[in-house]
Design a protein around this motif. Sequence first.
Motif, PDB file in Angstrom:
ATOM      1  N   GLY A  86       0.808  -1.209   0.000  1.00  0.00           N
ATOM      2  CA  GLY A  86       0.000   0.000   0.000  1.00  0.00           C
ATOM      3  C   GLY A  86       0.846   1.265   0.000  1.00  0.00           C
ATOM      4  N   PHE A  87       0.192   2.355  -0.367  1.00  0.00           N
ATOM      5  CA  PHE A  87       0.860   3.655  -0.430  1.00  0.00           C
ATOM      6  C   PHE A  87       1.385   4.074   0.944  1.00  0.00           C
ATOM      7  N   ALA A  88       0.593   3.839   1.991  1.00  0.00           N
ATOM      8  CA  ALA A  88       0.999   4.237   3.346  1.00  0.00           C
ATOM      9  C   ALA A  88       2.260   3.494   3.772  1.00  0.00           C
ATOM     10  N   GLU A  89       2.327   2.232   3.469  1.00  0.00           N
ATOM     11  CA  GLU A  89       3.501   1.439   3.851  1.00  0.00           C
ATOM     12  C   GLU A  89       4.747   1.928   3.123  1.00  0.00           C
ATOM     13  N   VAL A  90       4.614   2.244   1.854  1.00  0.00           N
ATOM     14  CA  VAL A  90       5.742   2.753   1.083  1.00  0.00           C
ATOM     15  C   VAL A  90       6.179   4.112   1.637  1.00  0.00           C
ATOM     16  N   SER A  91       5.204   4.957   1.949  1.00  0.00           N
ATOM     17  CA  SER A  91       5.521   6.283   2.493  1.00  0.00           C
ATOM     18  C   SER A  91       6.265   6.166   3.815  1.00  0.00           C
ATOM     19  N   ARG A  92       5.777   5.315   4.719  1.00  0.00           N
ATOM     20  CA  ARG A  92       6.440   5.126   6.017  1.00  0.00           C
ATOM     21  C   ARG A  92       7.873   4.638   5.837  1.00  0.00           C
ATOM     22  N   THR A  93       8.060   3.723   4.917  1.00  0.00           N
ATOM     23  CA  THR A  93       9.389   3.176   4.663  1.00  0.00           C
ATOM     24  C   THR A  93      10.328   4.259   4.146  1.00  0.00           C
ATOM     25  N   LEU A  94       9.857   5.078   3.213  1.00  0.00           N
ATOM     26  CA  LEU A  94      10.691   6.144   2.665  1.00  0.00           C
ATOM     27  C   LEU A  94      11.042   7.184   3.731  1.00  0.00           C
ATOM     28  N   VAL A  95      10.096   7.528   4.583  1.00  0.00           N
ATOM     29  CA  VAL A  95      10.369   8.491   5.651  1.00  0.00           C
ATOM     30  C   VAL A  95      11.383   7.925   6.631  1.00  0.00           C
ATOM     31  N   ALA A  96      11.253   6.657   6.969  1.00  0.00           N
ATOM     32  CA  ALA A  96      12.205   6.029   7.893  1.00  0.00           C
ATOM     33  C   ALA A  96      13.612   6.014   7.295  1.00  0.00           C
ATOM     34  N   ILE A  97      13.713   5.697   6.021  1.00  0.00           N
ATOM     35  CA  ILE A  97      15.022   5.672   5.355  1.00  0.00           C
ATOM     36  C   ILE A  97      15.607   7.085   5.313  1.00  0.00           C
ATOM     37  N   ALA A  98      14.777   8.075   4.978  1.00  0.00           N
ATOM     38  CA  ALA A  98      15.244   9.463   4.920  1.00  0.00           C
ATOM     39  C   ALA A  98      15.724   9.927   6.294  1.00  0.00           C
ATOM     40  N   ALA A  99      15.009   9.561   7.350  1.00  0.00           N
ATOM     41  CA  ALA A  99      15.415   9.948   8.703  1.00  0.00           C
ATOM     42  C   ALA A  99      16.761   9.332   9.062  1.00  0.00           C
ATOM     43  N   GLU A 100      16.960   8.095   8.699  1.00  0.00           N
ATOM     44  CA  GLU A 100      18.248   7.437   8.962  1.00  0.00           C
ATOM     45  C   GLU A 100      19.371   8.112   8.189  1.00  0.00           C
ATOM     46  N   VAL A 101      19.112   8.499   6.948  1.00  0.00           N
ATOM     47  CA  VAL A 101      20.131   9.171   6.142  1.00  0.00           C
ATOM     48  C   VAL A 101      20.486  10.519   6.764  1.00  0.00           C
ATOM     49  N   VAL A 102      19.461  11.290   7.153  1.00  0.00           N
ATOM     50  CA  VAL A 102      19.705  12.598   7.761  1.00  0.00           C
ATOM     51  C   VAL A 102      20.481  12.451   9.061  1.00  0.00           C
ATOM     52  N   THR A 103      20.120  11.489   9.872  1.00  0.00           N
ATOM     53  CA  THR A 103      20.830  11.255  11.131  1.00  0.00           C
ATOM     54  C   THR A 103      22.278  10.869  10.865  1.00  0.00           C
TER      55      THR A 103
END
Length: 95
Positions: free
Chosen positions: A10-27
């Motif tokens: 689903g779209f929500a699952e993909v969005s959550r995954t992308l946000v989590a990856i982006a947060a890890e990259v920023v950190t």
Amino acid sequence: MATDQHPPVGFAEVSRTLVAIAAEVVTGVQRAVVGSDNVRTARDNAWSAIEADRARAVARAETSRAVAAIVATHPRRTVAAAHRRSRTAATTVRG
């Protein structure tokens, strides 16, 4: 013949995954740039907010004291007092 079919993502699952990856990259970038010891935490942010609130309270209290001192040392002329004075002066002149 049985096939293993994966349920659609689903779209929500993909969005959550992308946000989590982006947060890890920023950190990771933050740790690389400023060092692990200088990374801001939620506790650091909360303490900064508390200090800012205290500084605003001190500034507000200083302003209140200054205004109170000005009011106490300078007579205030209100519109109503000016009208009373003008009516009293007019009555005195006529009488």
